[in-house]
Design a protein around this motif. Structure first.
Motif, PDB file in Angstrom:
ATOM      1  N   THR A  98       0.853  -1.178   0.000  1.00 30.59           N
ATOM      2  CA  THR A  98       0.000   0.000   0.000  1.00 30.59           C
ATOM      3  C   THR A  98       0.890   1.228   0.000  1.00 30.59           C
ATOM      4  OG1 THR A  98      -0.088   0.218   2.396  1.00 30.59           O
ATOM      5  CG2 THR A  98      -1.715  -1.227   1.357  1.00 30.59           C
ATOM      6  N   ARG A  99       0.281   2.342  -0.222  1.00 30.58           N
ATOM      7  CA  ARG A  99       1.069   3.544  -0.419  1.00 30.58           C
ATOM      8  C   ARG A  99       1.844   3.969   0.813  1.00 30.58           C
ATOM      9  NH1 ARG A  99      -3.077   7.623  -2.831  1.00 30.58           N
ATOM     10  NH2 ARG A  99      -4.405   6.665  -1.278  1.00 30.58           N
TER      11      ARG A  99
ATOM     12  N   ASN B  30       1.498   7.995  -7.518  1.00 33.75           N
ATOM     13  CA  ASN B  30       0.677   7.678  -6.350  1.00 33.75           C
ATOM     14  C   ASN B  30       1.515   7.512  -5.093  1.00 33.75           C
ATOM     15  OD1 ASN B  30      -1.842   7.606  -7.631  1.00 33.75           O
ATOM     16  ND2 ASN B  30      -1.375   5.595  -8.466  1.00 33.75           N
ATOM     17  N   ASN B  31       2.806   7.494  -5.259  1.00 32.14           N
ATOM     18  CA  ASN B  31       3.695   7.165  -4.150  1.00 32.14           C
ATOM     19  C   ASN B  31       4.984   7.944  -4.361  1.00 32.14           C
ATOM     20  OD1 ASN B  31       5.397   5.959  -2.248  1.00 32.14           O
ATOM     21  ND2 ASN B  31       4.969   3.877  -2.895  1.00 32.14           N
ATOM     22  N   LEU B  32       5.386   8.720  -3.373  1.00 29.53           N
ATOM     23  CA  LEU B  32       6.673   9.411  -3.444  1.00 29.53           C
ATOM     24  C   LEU B  32       7.320   9.304  -2.076  1.00 29.53           C
ATOM     25  CD1 LEU B  32       7.576  12.702  -5.171  1.00 29.53           C
ATOM     26  CD2 LEU B  32       8.364  12.273  -2.852  1.00 29.53           C
ATOM     27  N   GLN B  33       8.563   8.885  -2.070  1.00 23.69           N
ATOM     28  CA  GLN B  33       9.281   8.722  -0.814  1.00 23.69           C
ATOM     29  C   GLN B  33      10.636   9.401  -0.915  1.00 23.69           C
ATOM     30  OE1 GLN B  33       9.196   4.667   0.789  1.00 23.69           O
ATOM     31  NE2 GLN B  33       7.392   4.196  -0.426  1.00 23.69           N
ATOM     32  N   TRP B  34      11.111   9.903   0.207  1.00 21.40           N
ATOM     33  CA  TRP B  34      12.464  10.448   0.331  1.00 21.40           C
ATOM     34  C   TRP B  34      13.281   9.500   1.207  1.00 21.40           C
ATOM     35  CZ3 TRP B  34      14.765  14.465  -2.116  1.00 21.40           C
ATOM     36  CH2 TRP B  34      13.949  15.424  -2.739  1.00 21.40           C
ATOM     37  N   TYR B  48       7.172   9.338   3.501  1.00 19.34           N
ATOM     38  CA  TYR B  48       6.257   8.946   2.447  1.00 19.34           C
ATOM     39  C   TYR B  48       5.358  10.149   2.220  1.00 19.34           C
ATOM     40  CZ  TYR B  48       1.901   7.377   0.486  1.00 19.34           C
ATOM     41  OH  TYR B  48       0.785   7.282  -0.277  1.00 19.34           O
ATOM     42  N   ILE B  49       5.404  10.767   1.015  1.00 19.28           N
ATOM     43  CA  ILE B  49       4.701  12.035   0.838  1.00 19.28           C
ATOM     44  C   ILE B  49       4.253  12.230  -0.609  1.00 19.28           C
ATOM     45  CG2 ILE B  49       6.909  13.291   0.641  1.00 19.28           C
ATOM     46  CD1 ILE B  49       5.288  15.611   2.156  1.00 19.28           C
ATOM     47  N   PRO B  50       3.201  11.531  -1.042  1.00 22.58           N
ATOM     48  CA  PRO B  50       2.719  11.714  -2.412  1.00 22.58           C
ATOM     49  C   PRO B  50       2.044  13.071  -2.632  1.00 22.58           C
ATOM     50  CG  PRO B  50       1.252  10.302  -1.185  1.00 22.58           C
ATOM     51  CD  PRO B  50       2.432  10.541  -0.300  1.00 22.58           C
ATOM     52  N   SER B  51       1.661  13.742  -1.547  1.00 22.40           N
ATOM     53  CA  SER B  51       1.099  15.089  -1.649  1.00 22.40           C
ATOM     54  C   SER B  51       1.135  15.729  -0.270  1.00 22.40           C
ATOM     55  CB  SER B  51      -0.337  15.060  -2.179  1.00 22.40           C
ATOM     56  OG  SER B  51      -1.170  14.374  -1.275  1.00 22.40           O
ATOM     57  N   GLY B  52       1.052  17.058  -0.244  1.00 21.71           N
ATOM     58  CA  GLY B  52       0.986  17.751   1.034  1.00 21.71           C
ATOM     59  C   GLY B  52       2.340  17.972   1.668  1.00 21.71           C
ATOM     60  N   THR B  53       2.324  18.252   2.962  1.00 20.84           N
ATOM     61  CA  THR B  53       3.519  18.599   3.721  1.00 20.84           C
ATOM     62  C   THR B  53       3.604  17.747   4.976  1.00 20.84           C
ATOM     63  OG1 THR B  53       3.510  20.869   2.912  1.00 20.84           O
ATOM     64  CG2 THR B  53       4.712  20.451   4.958  1.00 20.84           C
ATOM     65  N   TYR B  85      20.717  12.016  -0.696  1.00 16.16           N
ATOM     66  CA  TYR B  85      19.266  12.040  -0.518  1.00 16.16           C
ATOM     67  C   TYR B  85      18.607  11.640  -1.827  1.00 16.16           C
ATOM     68  CZ  TYR B  85      20.049  14.204   3.956  1.00 16.16           C
ATOM     69  OH  TYR B  85      20.448  14.435   5.248  1.00 16.16           O
ATOM     70  N   PHE B  86      17.776  10.613  -1.754  1.00 18.00           N
ATOM     71  CA  PHE B  86      17.088  10.109  -2.936  1.00 18.00           C
ATOM     72  C   PHE B  86      15.589  10.362  -2.832  1.00 18.00           C
ATOM     73  CE2 PHE B  86      20.381   7.980  -5.178  1.00 18.00           C
ATOM     74  CZ  PHE B  86      21.237   7.433  -4.254  1.00 18.00           C
ATOM     75  N   CYS B  87      15.030  10.706  -3.960  1.00 13.35           N
ATOM     76  CA  CYS B  87      13.591  10.737  -4.137  1.00 13.35           C
ATOM     77  C   CYS B  87      13.222   9.495  -4.945  1.00 13.35           C
ATOM     78  CB  CYS B  87      13.249  12.019  -4.894  1.00 13.35           C
ATOM     79  SG  CYS B  87      11.608  12.127  -5.566  1.00 13.35           S
ATOM     80  N   ALA B  88      12.117   8.847  -4.613  1.00 11.16           N
ATOM     81  CA  ALA B  88      11.685   7.658  -5.346  1.00 11.16           C
ATOM     82  C   ALA B  88      10.177   7.715  -5.515  1.00 11.16           C
ATOM     83  CB  ALA B  88      12.096   6.382  -4.604  1.00 11.16           C
ATOM     84  N   VAL B  89       9.712   7.293  -6.691  1.00 13.30           N
ATOM     85  CA  VAL B  89       8.279   7.374  -6.985  1.00 13.30           C
ATOM     86  C   VAL B  89       7.779   6.042  -7.507  1.00 13.30           C
ATOM     87  CG1 VAL B  89       8.482   9.826  -7.564  1.00 13.30           C
ATOM     88  CG2 VAL B  89       8.548   8.134  -9.394  1.00 13.30           C
ATOM     89  N   ASP B  90       6.447   5.917  -7.491  1.00 17.56           N
ATOM     90  CA  ASP B  90       5.792   4.711  -7.987  1.00 17.56           C
ATOM     91  C   ASP B  90       4.436   5.123  -8.553  1.00 17.56           C
ATOM     92  OD1 ASP B  90       4.606   1.620  -6.404  1.00 17.56           O
ATOM     93  OD2 ASP B  90       4.747   2.227  -8.495  1.00 17.56           O
ATOM     94  N   ARG B  91       4.151   4.625  -9.739  1.00 12.31           N
ATOM     95  CA  ARG B  91       2.872   5.000 -10.346  1.00 12.31           C
ATOM     96  C   ARG B  91       1.735   4.069  -9.962  1.00 12.31           C
ATOM     97  NH1 ARG B  91       2.128   6.804 -16.157  1.00 12.31           N
ATOM     98  NH2 ARG B  91       0.329   7.643 -15.069  1.00 12.31           N
ATOM     99  N   PHE B  92       2.077   2.911  -9.408  1.00 12.67           N
ATOM    100  CA  PHE B  92       1.036   2.007  -8.904  1.00 12.67           C
ATOM    101  C   PHE B  92       0.094   1.554  -9.997  1.00 12.67           C
ATOM    102  CE2 PHE B  92       2.023   1.526  -4.727  1.00 12.67           C
ATOM    103  CZ  PHE B  92       0.980   1.093  -3.935  1.00 12.67           C
ATOM    104  N   TYR B  93       0.657   1.071 -11.116  1.00 13.04           N
ATOM    105  CA  TYR B  93      -0.179   0.506 -12.155  1.00 13.04           C
ATOM    106  C   TYR B  93      -0.894  -0.737 -11.633  1.00 13.04           C
ATOM    107  CZ  TYR B  93       2.057   3.268 -15.807  1.00 13.04           C
ATOM    108  OH  TYR B  93       2.506   4.281 -16.589  1.00 13.04           O
ATOM    109  N   GLY B  94      -2.151  -0.871 -11.871  1.00 11.61           N
ATOM    110  CA  GLY B  94      -2.881  -2.090 -11.578  1.00 11.61           C
ATOM    111  C   GLY B  94      -2.648  -2.573 -10.160  1.00 11.61           C
ATOM    112  N   GLY B  95      -2.155  -3.769 -10.009  1.00  4.80           N
ATOM    113  CA  GLY B  95      -1.898  -4.324  -8.683  1.00  4.80           C
ATOM    114  C   GLY B  95      -0.763  -3.599  -7.993  1.00  4.80           C
TER     115      GLY B  95
END
Lengths: 114, 112
Positions: A98-99, B30-34, B48-53, B85-95
């Protein structure tokens, strides 16, 4: 809890040799991942597993194989080592996908292929 | 595939200074992490911060998803903040798989 453990820490291989990088976690996590990190670069996903007996390819799977016979262990196999596989390899695990599921990383294995 | 770019590539600070690290991504996520990778190579999840502060001590992060960027703020930097410092993202396709795509990182050196 030991978290995510990896062995060995360092290894030098000759071209064409094979080896298995070991990864284990004691957090009862379902999801496990293998990444490689080349110098000055970010991590790239090699393989991942969503549970025992289930694995799938990531971004850069060529030259590697994995298996997941137990929840705890996720070994990565290099069959015919090539210089391009010189890298630092990280194993990670998460409870779910999950996210909000944080990935916990092992300390890494530094592999050199000569 | 999705592209993740981080800036600046490297940064040198005096202890006590503040800094802002940026992560741009090329598509909606849908997913962004530092993450912080210390000088010994250990990777630790910061946010874990896909949006907001969000804030955690001297660190805070803001993601503006509609404009496809995220910022990591480090205030009153300490030598222990050094590392990549790394930023990492995930689009969360399907499953859901939590398959992260990492940026190339920002190398931070904090001098005493």
């Amino acid at each position: 809890n030991a978290g995510v453990t990896q062995t060995p820490k360092f290894r030098i291989l000759k071209i064409g040799q094979s080896m298995t990088l070991q990864c284990a976690q004691d957090m009862n996590h379902n999801y496990m991942y293998w990444y490689r990190q080349d110098p000055g670069m970010g991590l790239k996903l090699i393989y991942y597993s969503v549970g025992a007996g289930i694995t799938d390819k990531g971004e850069v799977p060529n030259g590697y194989n994995v298996s997941r016979s137990t929840t705890e262990d996720f070994p990565l196999r290099l069959e015919l080592a090539a210089p391009s596989q010189t890298s630092v390899y990280f194993c990670a695990s998460s409870y779910g996908a999950t996210r909000t599921d944080t990935q916990y990383f092992g300390p890494g294995t530094r592999l050199t292929v000569l | 595939g999705i592209q993740v770019e981080q800036s600046p590539p490297d940064l040198i600070l005096q202890e006590g200074a503040n800094s802002t690290l940026r992560c741009n991504f090329s598509d909606s996520v849908n997913n962004l992490q530092w993450f912080h990778q210390n000088p010994w190579g250990q990777l630790i999840n910061l946010f874990y911060i896909p949006s907001g502060t969000k804030q955690n001590g001297r660190l805070s992060a803001t993601t503006v998803a509609t404009e496809r960027y995220s910022l990591l703020y480090i205030s009153s930097s300490q030598t222990t903040d050094s590392g990549v410092y790394f930023c990492a993202v995930d689009r969360f396709y399907g499953g859901a798989t939590n398959k992260l795509i990492f940026g190339t990182g920002t190398l931070l050196a904090v001098q005493p």
